[in-house]
Structures are given as structure tokens and as C-alpha cells.
Design an enzyme around this catalytic site. Structure first.
Site, PDB file in Angstrom:
ATOM      1  N   ASN A 183       2.491  -6.431  13.602  1.00  0.00           N
ATOM      2  CA  ASN A 183       2.147  -5.044  13.910  1.00  0.00           C
ATOM      3  C   ASN A 183       2.240  -4.866  15.422  1.00  0.00           C
ATOM      4  OD1 ASN A 183       0.830  -2.544  14.345  1.00  0.00           O
ATOM      5  ND2 ASN A 183      -0.387  -2.812  12.484  1.00  0.00           N
ATOM      6  N   PRO A 184       2.996  -3.834  15.894  1.00  0.00           N
ATOM      7  CA  PRO A 184       3.090  -3.652  17.356  1.00  0.00           C
ATOM      8  C   PRO A 184       1.733  -3.329  17.986  1.00  0.00           C
ATOM      9  CG  PRO A 184       4.635  -2.197  16.192  1.00  0.00           C
ATOM     10  CD  PRO A 184       3.775  -2.836  15.168  1.00  0.00           C
ATOM     11  N   CYS A 229      -1.433  17.893 -22.732  1.00  0.00           N
ATOM     12  CA  CYS A 229      -2.680  18.698 -22.629  1.00  0.00           C
ATOM     13  C   CYS A 229      -2.488  19.959 -21.804  1.00  0.00           C
ATOM     14  CB  CYS A 229      -3.807  17.841 -22.027  1.00  0.00           C
ATOM     15  SG  CYS A 229      -3.495  17.396 -20.316  1.00  0.00           S
ATOM     16  N   HIS A 262      -1.265   1.269  -4.430  1.00  0.00           N
ATOM     17  CA  HIS A 262      -1.692   2.675  -4.376  1.00  0.00           C
ATOM     18  C   HIS A 262      -0.746   3.591  -5.137  1.00  0.00           C
ATOM     19  CE1 HIS A 262      -4.104   1.745  -0.462  1.00  0.00           C
ATOM     20  NE2 HIS A 262      -4.804   1.493  -1.541  1.00  0.00           N
ATOM     21  N   GLN A 267       0.846  -1.193   0.000  1.00  0.00           N
ATOM     22  CA  GLN A 267       0.000   0.000   0.000  1.00  0.00           C
ATOM     23  C   GLN A 267       0.885   1.249   0.000  1.00  0.00           C
ATOM     24  OE1 GLN A 267      -3.491  -0.302   2.948  1.00  0.00           O
ATOM     25  NE2 GLN A 267      -2.068  -1.859   3.681  1.00  0.00           N
ATOM     26  N   ASN A 268       2.162   1.041   0.223  1.00  0.00           N
ATOM     27  CA  ASN A 268       3.075   2.177   0.337  1.00  0.00           C
ATOM     28  C   ASN A 268       3.433   2.727  -1.031  1.00  0.00           C
ATOM     29  OD1 ASN A 268       3.011   1.598   3.046  1.00  0.00           O
ATOM     30  ND2 ASN A 268       4.913   0.426   3.014  1.00  0.00           N
ATOM     31  N   VAL A 269       3.713   3.994  -1.056  1.00  0.00           N
ATOM     32  CA  VAL A 269       4.010   4.668  -2.325  1.00  0.00           C
ATOM     33  C   VAL A 269       5.482   5.095  -2.378  1.00  0.00           C
ATOM     34  CG1 VAL A 269       1.626   5.446  -2.628  1.00  0.00           C
ATOM     35  CG2 VAL A 269       3.212   6.879  -1.333  1.00  0.00           C
ATOM     36  N   ASP A 270       6.290   4.566  -1.410  1.00  0.00           N
ATOM     37  CA  ASP A 270       7.667   5.072  -1.244  1.00  0.00           C
ATOM     38  C   ASP A 270       8.720   4.303  -2.044  1.00  0.00           C
ATOM     39  OD1 ASP A 270       7.572   3.642   2.125  1.00  0.00           O
ATOM     40  OD2 ASP A 270       8.024   2.663   0.213  1.00  0.00           O
ATOM     41  N   GLY A 309       2.492  -4.243   9.021  1.00  0.00           N
ATOM     42  CA  GLY A 309       2.567  -2.800   9.216  1.00  0.00           C
ATOM     43  C   GLY A 309       1.438  -2.015   8.595  1.00  0.00           C
TER      44      GLY A 309
HETATM   45  C1  BV8 Z   1     -11.908   3.109  -3.567  1.00  0.00           C
HETATM   46  C2  BV8 Z   1      -1.952   6.639  -1.443  1.00  0.00           C
HETATM   47  C3  BV8 Z   1     -13.639   2.743  -5.102  1.00  0.00           C
HETATM   48  C4  BV8 Z   1      -2.077   8.137  -1.368  1.00  0.00           C
HETATM   49  C5  BV8 Z   1      -3.724   5.813   0.039  1.00  0.00           C
HETATM   50  C6  BV8 Z   1     -16.112   7.595   0.679  1.00  0.00           C
HETATM   51  C7  BV8 Z   1     -15.848   7.970  -0.624  1.00  0.00           C
HETATM   52  C8  BV8 Z   1     -14.990   7.242  -1.428  1.00  0.00           C
HETATM   53  C9  BV8 Z   1     -14.383   6.123  -0.927  1.00  0.00           C
HETATM   54  C10 BV8 Z   1     -14.631   5.774   0.373  1.00  0.00           C
HETATM   55  C11 BV8 Z   1     -15.489   6.481   1.186  1.00  0.00           C
HETATM   56  N1  BV8 Z   1     -15.534   5.873   2.411  1.00  0.00           N
HETATM   57  C12 BV8 Z   1     -14.712   4.808   2.409  1.00  0.00           C
HETATM   58  C13 BV8 Z   1     -14.179   4.729   1.173  1.00  0.00           C
HETATM   59  C14 BV8 Z   1     -13.244   3.784   0.721  1.00  0.00           C
HETATM   60  C15 BV8 Z   1     -11.876   4.387   0.952  1.00  0.00           C
HETATM   61  C16 BV8 Z   1     -11.458   4.017   2.359  1.00  0.00           C
HETATM   62  O1  BV8 Z   1     -11.156   2.875   2.591  1.00  0.00           O
HETATM   63  N2  BV8 Z   1     -11.474   5.009   3.275  1.00  0.00           N
HETATM   64  C17 BV8 Z   1     -11.062   4.747   4.642  1.00  0.00           C
HETATM   65  C18 BV8 Z   1     -10.510   6.030   5.264  1.00  0.00           C
HETATM   66  C19 BV8 Z   1     -12.249   4.212   5.422  1.00  0.00           C
HETATM   67  N3  BV8 Z   1     -11.022   3.801  -0.030  1.00  0.00           N
HETATM   68  C20 BV8 Z   1     -10.814   4.429  -1.200  1.00  0.00           C
HETATM   69  O2  BV8 Z   1     -11.213   5.521  -1.477  1.00  0.00           O
HETATM   70  C21 BV8 Z   1     -10.020   3.590  -2.183  1.00  0.00           C
HETATM   71  N4  BV8 Z   1     -10.680   3.582  -3.454  1.00  0.00           N
HETATM   72  O3  BV8 Z   1     -12.599   2.750  -2.661  1.00  0.00           O
HETATM   73  O4  BV8 Z   1     -12.319   3.126  -4.869  1.00  0.00           O
HETATM   74  C22 BV8 Z   1     -14.367   4.033  -5.294  1.00  0.00           C
HETATM   75  C23 BV8 Z   1     -14.114   4.740  -6.457  1.00  0.00           C
HETATM   76  C24 BV8 Z   1     -14.836   5.911  -6.661  1.00  0.00           C
HETATM   77  C25 BV8 Z   1     -15.736   6.380  -5.701  1.00  0.00           C
HETATM   78  C26 BV8 Z   1     -15.937   5.651  -4.530  1.00  0.00           C
HETATM   79  C27 BV8 Z   1     -15.257   4.470  -4.310  1.00  0.00           C
HETATM   80  C28 BV8 Z   1      -8.635   4.185  -2.407  1.00  0.00           C
HETATM   81  C29 BV8 Z   1      -7.884   4.200  -1.104  1.00  0.00           C
HETATM   82  C30 BV8 Z   1      -6.421   4.564  -1.390  1.00  0.00           C
HETATM   83  C31 BV8 Z   1      -6.052   5.839  -0.688  1.00  0.00           C
HETATM   84  N5  BV8 Z   1      -4.628   6.093  -0.848  1.00  0.00           N
HETATM   85  N6  BV8 Z   1      -2.409   6.023  -0.186  1.00  0.00           N
HETATM   86  C32 BV8 Z   1      -0.953   8.767  -0.616  1.00  0.00           C
HETATM   87  O5  BV8 Z   1      -0.094   8.059  -0.047  1.00  0.00           O
HETATM   88  O6  BV8 Z   1      -0.908  10.017  -0.598  1.00  0.00           O
HETATM   89  S1  BV8 Z   1      -4.214   5.136   1.480  1.00  0.00           S
HETATM   90  C33 BV8 Z   1      -3.005   5.187   2.667  1.00  0.00           C
HETATM   91  O7  BV8 Z   1      -3.617   4.958   3.902  1.00  0.00           O
HETATM   92  C34 BV8 Z   1      -1.979   4.099   2.594  1.00  0.00           C
HETATM   93  O8  BV8 Z   1      -1.585   3.831   1.284  1.00  0.00           O
HETATM   94  C35 BV8 Z   1      -2.640   2.924   3.238  1.00  0.00           C
HETATM   95  O9  BV8 Z   1      -3.324   2.145   2.306  1.00  0.00           O
HETATM   96  C36 BV8 Z   1      -3.709   3.554   4.076  1.00  0.00           C
HETATM   97  C37 BV8 Z   1      -3.597   3.220   5.527  1.00  0.00           C
HETATM   98  O10 BV8 Z   1      -2.327   3.464   5.866  1.00  0.00           O
HETATM   99  P1  BV8 Z   1      -1.444   2.259   6.526  1.00  0.00           P
HETATM  100  O11 BV8 Z   1      -0.473   1.824   5.525  1.00  0.00           O
HETATM  101  O12 BV8 Z   1      -2.290   1.210   7.134  1.00  0.00           O
HETATM  102  O13 BV8 Z   1      -0.777   3.099   7.590  1.00  0.00           O
HETATM  103  P2  BV8 Z   1      -1.408   3.579   8.911  1.00  0.00           P
HETATM  104  O14 BV8 Z   1      -0.656   4.783   9.289  1.00  0.00           O
HETATM  105  O15 BV8 Z   1      -2.887   3.620   8.826  1.00  0.00           O
HETATM  106  O16 BV8 Z   1      -1.056   2.396   9.894  1.00  0.00           O
HETATM  107  C38 BV8 Z   1       0.298   2.064  10.086  1.00  0.00           C
HETATM  108  C39 BV8 Z   1       0.298   0.783  10.886  1.00  0.00           C
HETATM  109  O17 BV8 Z   1       1.649   0.373  11.051  1.00  0.00           O
HETATM  110  C40 BV8 Z   1      -0.296   0.944  12.262  1.00  0.00           C
HETATM  111  O18 BV8 Z   1      -1.214  -0.113  12.499  1.00  0.00           O
HETATM  112  C41 BV8 Z   1       0.913   0.814  13.202  1.00  0.00           C
HETATM  113  O19 BV8 Z   1       0.585   0.143  14.410  1.00  0.00           O
HETATM  114  C42 BV8 Z   1       1.837  -0.032  12.387  1.00  0.00           C
HETATM  115  N7  BV8 Z   1       3.266   0.152  12.648  1.00  0.00           N
HETATM  116  C43 BV8 Z   1       3.907   1.282  13.073  1.00  0.00           C
HETATM  117  N8  BV8 Z   1       5.252   1.035  13.146  1.00  0.00           N
HETATM  118  C44 BV8 Z   1       5.432  -0.264  12.749  1.00  0.00           C
HETATM  119  C45 BV8 Z   1       4.176  -0.820  12.426  1.00  0.00           C
HETATM  120  N9  BV8 Z   1       4.034  -2.087  11.996  1.00  0.00           N
HETATM  121  C46 BV8 Z   1       5.146  -2.843  11.902  1.00  0.00           C
HETATM  122  N10 BV8 Z   1       6.394  -2.388  12.177  1.00  0.00           N
HETATM  123  C47 BV8 Z   1       6.567  -1.111  12.611  1.00  0.00           C
HETATM  124  N11 BV8 Z   1       7.800  -0.665  12.894  1.00  0.00           N
END
Ligand code: BV8
Length: 229
Positions: free
Chosen positions: A194-195, A131, A100, A82-85, A168
């Protein structure tokens, strides 16, 4: 499947923690959307340039490197990130599916042009040579669909998997967070690293509540030990 936590030990703030300093008052879900870019392209561009500068200083961590070695040790280890890095690729991993997109590139919203973002400092948004519209970061925003190929490849991998590692990620963003269920329906073993606990924790077969950078090298060492027996 990896999430922002797998890059945390490389110094890239997780998506939920990314908001420090200047960006502390914003939620990522409010910035990473087509609407936010349409309303204030400069602000969103600055946010991405800030993230790109952070990522450009990041190096793959022990977890990324262990996955690369696991790919060599086992017959088929694929990565859906899911990471973009781009850190999995930088660690030498192969067959990485960028669910993503990739922040290092810009693309035209019309999809007819993609290019590397060559300058992480410029405040002027590059224009599409075809464009003349603003280019935007080549990532999937909230409300945007997952690229077809990435989606299809990921579903196929999950349908064929023996073990699904969720590494993660807070397992909150769909459809990425739904991939594990495809593997579960295929009787895969589900492992979470995941911690902290997530919505997946209570139903995973194994949960390792520790950083990926410390767990994955231990997993690799254990498998290498077995291989030599
Ligand atoms: C979609 C790229 C169909 C961008 C990202 C209303 C309108 C439209 C859509 C929705 C809506 N409501 C819900 C949705 C669906 C929505 C969604 O899921 N929303 C969430 C907020 C509920 N999804 C979408 O919109 C997706 N598309 O549904 O399309 C559609 C089409 C048209 C119209 C409607 C629907 C697209 C989602 C993609 C978004 N882009 N990233 C950018 O980077 O700028 S998402 C981004 O956040 C990340 O890529 C990742 O996927 C997501 C969550 O991040 P995580 O990676 O989980 O990171 P996070 O910080 O959350 O957690 C980190 C974890 O690591 C923690 O648990 C922590 O404990 C742990 N950790 C910390 N340190 C460590 C560790 N683990 C291990 N080791 C460590 N050292």
C-alpha cells in the site's frame, strides 16, 4: 486479501476516493446501507449504476494479472477480495472469495432471487420476479452480515495460511480488516502492499509502500527467477 487500491490502477476509484463529481458530497458509508436504500432507493440505485458504468470500462491491471500468474507458479494462492468489481476473475484468477459480494449482480433483499445487472444505464430499479419488491445490488452493505460461506471459507484460509498479503486496503472495515489477525495467530508472515500507511502498517512483517500494479509483477519476477535456479 485485496481492497479497492488493487483496482485503482484499473481506473476504479477507491472506496474512499469514489466520491467524485455528483457524489462528492456523500460518504460511501452513508450510501452503502440498507437504510439509505429504504429511504431513497432511486438515489442509491443511481449511485450504483454510476459505479457500474465506471467498472464496466475498467480492465484488470498488472497487479491483478501478476496474482493470476502467482496462482499458477505457487501451489496455493487464494484471494479474498473486499472489492465488488469482479476484476480478479476477469484477470483469470481462480478461487476468488467475494467477501462483500459483486456489484455486477442484483438480488432480492429476501435472498430468493439473484440476477446479472444487464443494463448499467436504466434508472428504473428492477423488480424481483417472485415477490415484486425492488431488487438491490448484490453487495454487502454496512450493517449487513458477510455471506456465511464467504466468511467461513476466508477464516479457514487464514487459519491455514503461511503468508497473508494485505493489498490495497485501508484496513478500516470489519470484519474484513480482522482476517489478518487470524493469519497472525497462525504464525503467518504478514505483508502489506500500500503506498500509504494503514492501521496494519506498524505490525506487518514486511511493508511495500508502492502501488500493487508495480510491486506484484516484481514479486512474480523474483519468484520466477528462483524457480528457474
Ligand atoms: C458487519 C461493499 C455485522 C459495498 C463494503 C455500526 C453499525 C453497523 C456496523 C458497524 C457500525 N460501526 C462499525 C461497524 C462495522 C462496519 C465497519 O467496519 N464500519 C467501518 C466504517 C468502521 N462493518 C460492517 O457493517 C460490516 N458488517 O459488521 O456485520 C453486523 C451486522 C448487523 C448489524 C451490525 C453489525 C459490513 C462492511 C461491508 C461494507 N461494504 N463494500 C459497496 O461496495 O457498495 S465496504 C468497502 O469499504 C470496501 O468493500 C472495503 O471493504 C471497505 C474499505 O475500502 P478499501 O477497499 O479499504 O478501500 P479504501 O478506499 O478504504 O482504501 C483504499 C486503499 O488502497 C488505501 O489505503 C490506499 O492507500 C490504497 N491504494 C490506493 N491506490 C493503490 C493502493 N494500494 C495499492 N496500490 C494502489 N495503486
Amino acid at each position: 486479501m485485496s481492497g479497492a487500491g488493487s483496482s485503482a490502477e484499473s481506473g476504479v476509484p477507491t472506496f474512499r476516493e469514489a466520491q467524485t463529481g455528483l457524489w462528492a458530497k456523500y460518504k460511501p458509508e452513508d450510501l452503502a446501507t440498507p437504510g439509505a436504500f429504504a429511504r431513497d432507493p432511486q438515489k442509491i440505485w443511481k449511485w450504483y449504476q454510476w459505479r457500474r458504468r465506471l467498472i464496466s470500462q475498467a480492465k484488470p491491471n498488472a497487479g491483478h494479472l501478476a496474482i493470476t500468474k502467482l496462482q499458477k507458479l505457487l501451489h496455493s494462492v487464494s484471494i479474498i477480495t473486499q472489492n465488488v468489481d469482479g476484476l480478479h476473475q476477469e484477470a483469470g484468477s481462480k478461487s476468488v472469495i467475494e467477501f462483500h459480494g459483486n456489484i455486477r449482480y442484483n438480488k432480492c433483499s429476501d435472498g430468493h432471487h439473484t440476477e446479472l445487472n444487464t443494463n448499467n444505464k436504466t434508472e428504473s430499479i428492477p423488480l424481483c420476479p417472485r415477490c415484486m419488491n425492488y431488487l438491490r445490488p448484490a453487495v454487502v452493505w454496512f450493517g449487513e452480515s458477510i455471506p456465511e460461506e464467504a466468511s467461513q471459507q476466508s477464516i479457514k484460509l487464514c487459519e491455514e495460511s503461511d503468508v497473508f498479503f494485505s493489498i490495497g486496503t485501508s484496513s478500516q472495515v470489519y470484519p474484513a480488516a480482522g482476517l489478518v489477525e487470524i493469519s497472525r495467530n497462525n504464525n503467518s508472515l504478514i505483508v502489506e502492499v500500500n503506498p500509504n500507511s494503514t492501521p496494519l502498517t506498524s505490525t506487518a512483517d514486511y511493508v511495500f509502500s508502492e502501488p500493487s500494479g508495480s510491486f506484484l509483477p516484481k514479486l512474480l519476477a523474483a519468484l520466477e527467477m528462483r524457480k528457474t535456479k
